[in-house]
Write a protein that holds these residues in place. Structure first.
Motif, mmCIF file in Angstrom:
data_model
loop_
_atom_site.group_PDB
_atom_site.id
_atom_site.type_symbol
_atom_site.label_atom_id
_atom_site.label_comp_id
_atom_site.label_asym_id
_atom_site.label_seq_id
_atom_site.Cartn_x
_atom_site.Cartn_y
_atom_site.Cartn_z
ATOM 1 N N HIS A 1 7.806 13.018 -7.407
ATOM 2 C CA HIS A 1 8.411 12.113 -8.390
ATOM 3 C C HIS A 1 7.441 11.045 -8.881
ATOM 4 O O HIS A 1 7.793 10.246 -9.746
ATOM 5 C CB HIS A 1 9.654 11.456 -7.795
ATOM 6 C CG HIS A 1 10.772 12.421 -7.551
ATOM 7 N ND1 HIS A 1 10.957 13.041 -6.334
ATOM 8 C CD2 HIS A 1 11.733 12.890 -8.370
ATOM 9 C CE1 HIS A 1 12.004 13.846 -6.416
ATOM 10 N NE2 HIS A 1 12.493 13.784 -7.632
ATOM 11 N N ASP B 1 17.147 14.400 -13.144
ATOM 12 C CA ASP B 1 16.168 15.101 -13.981
ATOM 13 C C ASP B 1 16.855 15.789 -15.158
ATOM 14 O O ASP B 1 16.348 15.783 -16.284
ATOM 15 C CB ASP B 1 15.410 16.138 -13.151
ATOM 16 C CG ASP B 1 14.384 15.500 -12.215
ATOM 17 O OD1 ASP B 1 14.034 14.324 -12.438
ATOM 18 O OD2 ASP B 1 13.959 16.178 -11.260
ATOM 19 N N ARG C 1 9.247 19.226 -13.190
ATOM 20 C CA ARG C 1 9.952 19.524 -11.931
ATOM 21 C C ARG C 1 11.016 20.592 -12.151
ATOM 22 O O ARG C 1 11.139 21.540 -11.363
ATOM 23 C CB ARG C 1 10.590 18.244 -11.374
ATOM 24 C CG ARG C 1 9.594 17.238 -10.834
ATOM 25 C CD ARG C 1 10.280 16.153 -10.020
ATOM 26 N NE ARG C 1 11.162 15.324 -10.825
ATOM 27 C CZ ARG C 1 10.805 14.208 -11.437
ATOM 28 N NH1 ARG C 1 9.548 13.784 -11.352
ATOM 29 N NH2 ARG C 1 11.672 13.493 -12.139
ATOM 30 N N SER D 1 6.596 14.976 -14.321
ATOM 31 C CA SER D 1 7.718 14.578 -15.170
ATOM 32 C C SER D 1 8.967 15.356 -14.777
ATOM 33 O O SER D 1 8.893 16.358 -14.060
ATOM 34 C CB SER D 1 7.388 14.837 -16.637
ATOM 35 O OG SER D 1 7.277 16.233 -16.870
ATOM 36 N N ASN D 2 10.098 14.906 -15.277
ATOM 37 C CA ASN D 2 11.341 15.607 -14.962
ATOM 38 C C ASN D 2 11.325 17.036 -15.501
ATOM 39 O O ASN D 2 11.809 17.974 -14.860
ATOM 40 C CB ASN D 2 12.542 14.847 -15.523
ATOM 41 C CG ASN D 2 12.551 14.806 -17.044
ATOM 42 O OD1 ASN D 2 11.678 14.201 -17.658
ATOM 43 N ND2 ASN D 2 13.517 15.456 -17.656
ATOM 44 N N ASN E 1 17.863 16.048 -8.748
ATOM 45 C CA ASN E 1 17.861 17.114 -9.747
ATOM 46 C C ASN E 1 18.834 16.799 -10.873
ATOM 47 O O ASN E 1 18.557 17.063 -12.053
ATOM 48 C CB ASN E 1 18.226 18.441 -9.077
ATOM 49 C CG ASN E 1 18.041 19.623 -9.996
ATOM 50 O OD1 ASN E 1 16.938 19.891 -10.464
ATOM 51 N ND2 ASN E 1 19.119 20.340 -10.276
ATOM 52 N N GLU F 1 17.807 13.173 -17.709
ATOM 53 C CA GLU F 1 16.635 12.736 -18.478
ATOM 54 C C GLU F 1 16.207 13.806 -19.471
ATOM 55 O O GLU F 1 15.818 13.503 -20.608
ATOM 56 C CB GLU F 1 15.491 12.409 -17.519
ATOM 57 C CG GLU F 1 14.296 11.777 -18.193
ATOM 58 C CD GLU F 1 13.254 11.289 -17.206
ATOM 59 O OE1 GLU F 1 12.108 11.045 -17.633
ATOM 60 O OE2 GLU F 1 13.582 11.147 -16.012
ATOM 61 N N GLU F 2 16.271 15.064 -19.045
ATOM 62 C CA GLU F 2 15.912 16.156 -19.945
ATOM 63 C C GLU F 2 16.872 16.214 -21.129
ATOM 64 O O GLU F 2 16.466 16.495 -22.270
ATOM 65 C CB GLU F 2 15.924 17.481 -19.167
ATOM 66 C CG GLU F 2 15.476 18.694 -19.959
ATOM 67 C CD GLU F 2 13.980 18.731 -20.203
ATOM 68 O OE1 GLU F 2 13.531 19.656 -20.902
ATOM 69 O OE2 GLU F 2 13.261 17.830 -19.719
ATOM 70 N N ARG G 1 16.751 6.832 -9.506
ATOM 71 C CA ARG G 1 15.839 7.727 -8.780
ATOM 72 C C ARG G 1 15.141 6.976 -7.645
ATOM 73 O O ARG G 1 15.048 7.471 -6.508
ATOM 74 C CB ARG G 1 14.826 8.316 -9.756
ATOM 75 C CG ARG G 1 13.924 9.373 -9.149
ATOM 76 C CD ARG G 1 12.993 9.938 -10.204
ATOM 77 N NE ARG G 1 13.693 10.801 -11.149
ATOM 78 C CZ ARG G 1 13.708 10.613 -12.454
ATOM 79 N NH1 ARG G 1 13.080 9.580 -12.994
ATOM 80 N NH2 ARG G 1 14.362 11.458 -13.242
#
Length: 524
Positions: free
Chosen positions: A253, A515, A261, A257-258, A512, A518-519, A489
């Motif tokens: 992390h 992530d 990952r 980046s998200n 997750n 954020e995506e 996070r």
């Protein structure tokens, strides 16, 4: 090579279909793949599969070990370090020692050096087989953590034994002082090189203008470079991959980046899925070539030797499991242990019965050179290969097929000092929402009163509703929401490090989820 491409392509298709069948009938797929490979090998006209022993370690081991080191929880690994260390080092050495004496005494032509070589090959249990079986039954978290940690480290210890035995067979001598220095270098050098290469790649990911695709490509290159760099200076490539993988896993992390990952996980799961499927199928497909090279040793005698070694392995692991519990019960009177409750007879019984062999044993056996440095044939090579095959086949069929029944029959008590996963997941999500809501109201009071999206976010966290997409967000709202995600996070990572008994799988699930949130912002 090109004419064999359709064969390997068809083999991958068959592996996928067999794994689907294994999931349907609830049988661990390594068992089904080995049996299928064995059956296919007897089909007339089927191509003989031959793997270059020089490449077997490099092709399969680095990515499989690297993926395992990313999946394991460092917190759980440290928490159960004593029992994991006992099984990964002490038990592996004692197993190799018992195999060496048994082989030397019962198998004609086997020296102690050859016995140690065989012991180093068959001593490490296979992580893939155990995890494939355990997914069909529920076991306490501590047991799965011990099995994962043991399988990650025992590969290194067994392969170190294998390497020393290989030198002893090739040179005909074994000098303890040189062996001790070499052993120290393999441990220290392997870990050091793994950490150094991992640190370099961490900086590359962090400071160079990479994206999700290049990050994923670099992650595939990383374990191979760790392994090759360590082997070039005659240290442990396995330890290098494991130590470097653990470092990068814990810092994921910080430098990824998200998007990297999320996409990297999918690529690695598919990559290792194919590698595991291939290697278990190859175990079965290799039998005709192994059998053809037995020479004067009859098939019945070779099978008998294989069953003998398998029996020594199973009995030795069972005794070791109960011995480890006994040592822990004695040690708790002098030192603090992770959990001082008496596990009874059930836990060591299950730990002892999870000794299926697989990928590492096959790779080590196939890597034995065909000839010694003087050009003579390597002694007993094909018999060692055949015994290894018997050990893998019998442990997968006997222990692999009966382990689910054993687990259901004895009904292990829940020793874990944790909430059930569903309750822990709900509690963490609630606490995380409360923390983020407090951070939003304290640090973004003005933006909260002006931005409808942030008001919707606050309402979502207060009512536990899902956030609705509204097409397009203002840059200011996105920036605030990204900061809130990052704060959540950091809160999760801090909570994971502070609470020893908190299941890290729950934390990783929530990470997750963040992530994914954020995506999603990239498309709003």
């Amino acid at each position: 090579m090109l004419e064999d491409f359709p064969f390997y392509l068809g083999l991958i298709v068959a592996i996928v279909l067999l794994i689907m069948l294994a999931n349907k009938i609830k049988v661990a797929y390594p068992v089904l793949l080995v049996v299928a490979g064995l059956g296919i090998s007897f089909v007339p006209g089927f191509p003989v599969v031959h793997i270059d022993p020089e490449l077997i370690f490099i092709i399969f081991l680095p990515p499989l070990l690297y993926e395992a080191s990313w999946a394991i929880s460092w917190k759980e690994l440290w928490r159960w370090r004593r029992i994991i260390g006992s099984f990964a080092f002490v038990v592996v050495f004692l197993t190799a020692l018992s195999i060496a004496f048994a082989a030397n005494h019962f198998i004609p032509g086997f020296s102690l050096a050859l016995g140690f070589l065989l012991g180093g090959i068959v001593s490490p249990p296979d992580a893939v087989s155990a995890s494939a079986i355990l997914k069909f039954v529920k076991v306490p978290k501590r047991m799965s953590s011990v099995l994962e940690g043991e399988s990650l480290l025992n590969d290194a210890s067994s392969l170190i034994i294998f390497r020393f035995a290989l030198i002893a067979v090739a040179t005909g001598q074994f000098i303890w002082t040189e062996a001790a220095l070499s052993f120290s270098w393999m441990l220290i050098g392997g870990v050091g090189i793994g950490l150094a290469v991992g640190f370099i790649f961490m900086k590359i990911h962090k400071y160079l203008p990479t994206d999700a695709n290049t990050d994923t490509a670099l992650s595939i290159i990383t374990p191979y470079l760790m392994y090759i760099a360590a082997e070039e200076v005659h240290t442990s490539g396995v330890l290098a991959v494991v130590s470097g993988g653990l470092l990068l896993s814990q810092k994921r992390h910080v430098f990824l980046s998200n998007s990297s990952r999320l996409r990297g996980v999918n690529v690695w799961e598919s990559f290792c899925f194919i590698l595991n499927g291939l290697v278990f199928t190859l175990i079965g497909l290799e039998l005709p070539e192994i059998t053809a090279g037995l020479g004067e040793v009859s098939i019945s005698s070779a099978i008998g030797y294989g069953l003998l070694i398998t029996a020594v392995l199973i009995v030795g692991r069972m005794l070791s499991a109960y011995g480890a519990v006994l040592v822990t019960l004695i040690a708790r009177n002098f030192i603090t242990v992770a959990d001082d409750r008496n596990p009874g007879y059930k836990v060591p019984l299950v730990l002892g019965w999870t000794g299926m062999r697989g990928v590492v044993s096959l790779a080590a056996a196939l890597s034995i050179p065909v000839h010694l440095a003087d050009g003579t044939a390597f002694p007993q090579r094909n018999l060692i290969l055949f015994i290894t095959f018997i050990v893998i086949l019998v442990t997968l069929l006997l222990q692999g097929l009966t382990l689910p029944y054993l687990l259901k029959k004895i009904r292990l008590p829940n020793f874990d000092n944790t909430l059930p996963e569903e309750e822990a997941d709900a509690l963490i999500r609630k606490q995380m929402a409360e923390f983020a809501l407090s951070h939003l109201k304290t640090n973004y009071k003005e933006q909260l009163s002006q931005q409808p999206f942030l008001q919707q976010v606050a309402k979502k966290w207060e009512s536990k509703d899902q956030l609705a997409d509204d097409g397009h967000l203002a840059k200011e709202s996105k920036a605030v929401y990204l900061d809130l995600i990052n704060q959540q996070r950091q809160w999760l990572l801090k909570k994971n490090s502070e609470e020893e008994t908190l299941d890290e799988d729950v934390i990783r699930k929530q990470l997750n989820y963040l992530d994914l949130e954020e995506e999603k912002l990239r498309f709003l």
